[in-house]
Design an enzyme around this catalytic site. Structure first.
Site, short mmCIF file in Angstrom:
data_model
loop_
_atom_site.label_atom_id
_atom_site.label_comp_id
_atom_site.label_asym_id
_atom_site.label_seq_id
_atom_site.Cartn_x
_atom_site.Cartn_y
_atom_site.Cartn_z
N GLU A 102 1.12 -1.10 0.66
CA GLU A 102 -0.01 -0.15 0.01
C GLU A 102 1.06 0.99 0.45
O GLU A 102 1.77 0.56 0.18
CB GLU A 102 -0.33 0.51 1.68
CG GLU A 102 -2.29 -0.28 1.01
CD GLU A 102 -3.13 0.81 0.41
OE1 GLU A 102 -2.83 1.36 -0.17
OE2 GLU A 102 -4.45 0.09 0.85
N ASP A 103 0.65 2.00 -0.32
CA ASP A 103 1.33 3.25 -0.39
C ASP A 103 0.74 4.38 0.51
O ASP A 103 2.02 4.62 1.87
CB ASP A 103 0.25 4.61 -1.66
CG ASP A 103 -1.13 5.14 -1.53
OD1 ASP A 103 -1.61 3.92 -0.61
OD2 ASP A 103 -1.56 5.51 -2.13
N ILE A 104 -0.09 4.38 1.86
CA ILE A 104 -0.17 5.15 3.32
C ILE A 104 -1.67 4.55 3.70
O ILE A 104 -2.84 3.67 3.34
CB ILE A 104 -1.06 6.95 1.41
CG1 ILE A 104 -1.12 7.28 3.20
CG2 ILE A 104 -2.01 6.96 2.06
CD1 ILE A 104 -1.11 9.48 3.90
N ASP A 106 -4.36 5.69 5.92
CA ASP A 106 -3.93 6.62 6.45
C ASP A 106 -5.59 6.41 7.60
O ASP A 106 -5.02 6.30 9.20
CB ASP A 106 -5.48 7.13 5.14
CG ASP A 106 -6.01 8.66 5.13
OD1 ASP A 106 -6.15 9.05 6.37
OD2 ASP A 106 -5.67 9.27 4.18
N GLY A 108 -7.38 3.29 7.25
CA GLY A 108 -7.41 1.93 7.84
C GLY A 108 -8.17 1.05 7.15
O GLY A 108 -8.70 0.45 7.02
N THR A 110 -10.66 1.21 3.80
CA THR A 110 -9.56 0.41 2.33
C THR A 110 -8.77 -1.45 3.02
O THR A 110 -9.37 -1.96 2.08
CB THR A 110 -9.00 1.32 1.54
OG1 THR A 110 -9.21 2.43 1.06
CG2 THR A 110 -8.62 0.49 0.38
N LYS A 134 0.25 8.02 7.92
CA LYS A 134 -0.58 9.21 7.96
C LYS A 134 -0.67 9.30 10.22
O LYS A 134 -1.50 8.67 10.61
CB LYS A 134 -1.74 9.00 7.47
CG LYS A 134 -1.95 10.59 7.85
CD LYS A 134 -3.45 11.61 6.93
CE LYS A 134 -2.54 11.72 5.37
NZ LYS A 134 -3.89 12.09 5.03
N ASP A 162 -1.39 10.44 -6.33
CA ASP A 162 -1.88 11.96 -6.51
C ASP A 162 -2.16 13.35 -6.08
O ASP A 162 -2.77 13.10 -4.50
CB ASP A 162 -3.40 11.13 -8.16
CG ASP A 162 -4.61 11.10 -7.25
OD1 ASP A 162 -5.19 11.89 -8.05
OD2 ASP A 162 -4.51 10.45 -6.30
#
Length: 181
Positions: A102-104, A106, A108, A110, A134, A162
């Site tokens: 995963e990228d981030i 946040d 949680g 997703t 984060k 993005d």
């Protein structure tokens, strides 16, 4: 200057490529130790984790299968909404060790849905490597087992993430500058 160039010019640089590489090296070391004998299925969580996955894979010197999964709460927005499924993996996850990239991390939500999906598909284990954590108080679900860098509770972009559909290609991570009070 375009609107998107202005966004970047006004953003705060959080991490450059050296910082990202160091975090990826540390994650790869832990992943190599834990997955050396398991031949996992690595699932890139699209679209945000495409750069993290692409930079992490050459550091993982053990057998693995690669696929992707695409579910998003953001789309082209800066605030999460309802989870929308775009694509499920083609690799059979039954009795496999699955590593979500995963990228981030946040809120949680997703990640919790992705973990549930993998468990329902019969995965023997499901862990997550996440480049960014984060700082938030309202997180849900299981914390990723492998975390790279910490970011403030601001909208971040670059290195796969993005800003209004742009700047995924940046070799750094930026945060949108908060308005001064």
């Amino acid at each position: 200057m375009t609107e998107y160039e202005a966004m970047l010019a006004q953003a705060d640089l959080l991490y450059d490529m050296d910082d990202i590489n160091q975090a990826l090296d540390e994650m790869a070391e832990a992943l190599s130790r834990d997955y050396q004998e398991q031949a996992p299925v690595v699932l890139c969580v699209m679209n945000g984790a495409v750069m993290t996955t692409g930079h992490l894979l050459p550091r993982l010197l053990f057998p693995l299968e690669l696929d992707y999964i695409h579910a998003s709460r953001y789309g082209d927005k800066t605030v999460g909404g309802e989870l929308v499924w775009q694509s499920e993996p083609r690799v059979d996850l039954n009795r496999r060790h699955v590593l979500l990239v995963e990228d981030i991390y946040d809120q949680g939500q997703t990640l919790a849905a992705l973990r549930a999906y993998c468990h329902e598909a019969g995965a023997a284990s499901v862990r997550c490597a996440c480049l960014l954590d984060k700082i938030r108080q309202d997180k849900v679900g299981t914390i990723p087992e492998y975390l790279g860098l910490t970011v403030p509770d601001r909208y971040v972009f670059g290195f796969g993430m993005d800003m209004a559909g742009y700047w995924r290609n940046l070799p750094a991570i930026y945060a949108v500058r908060e308005p001064s009070s």
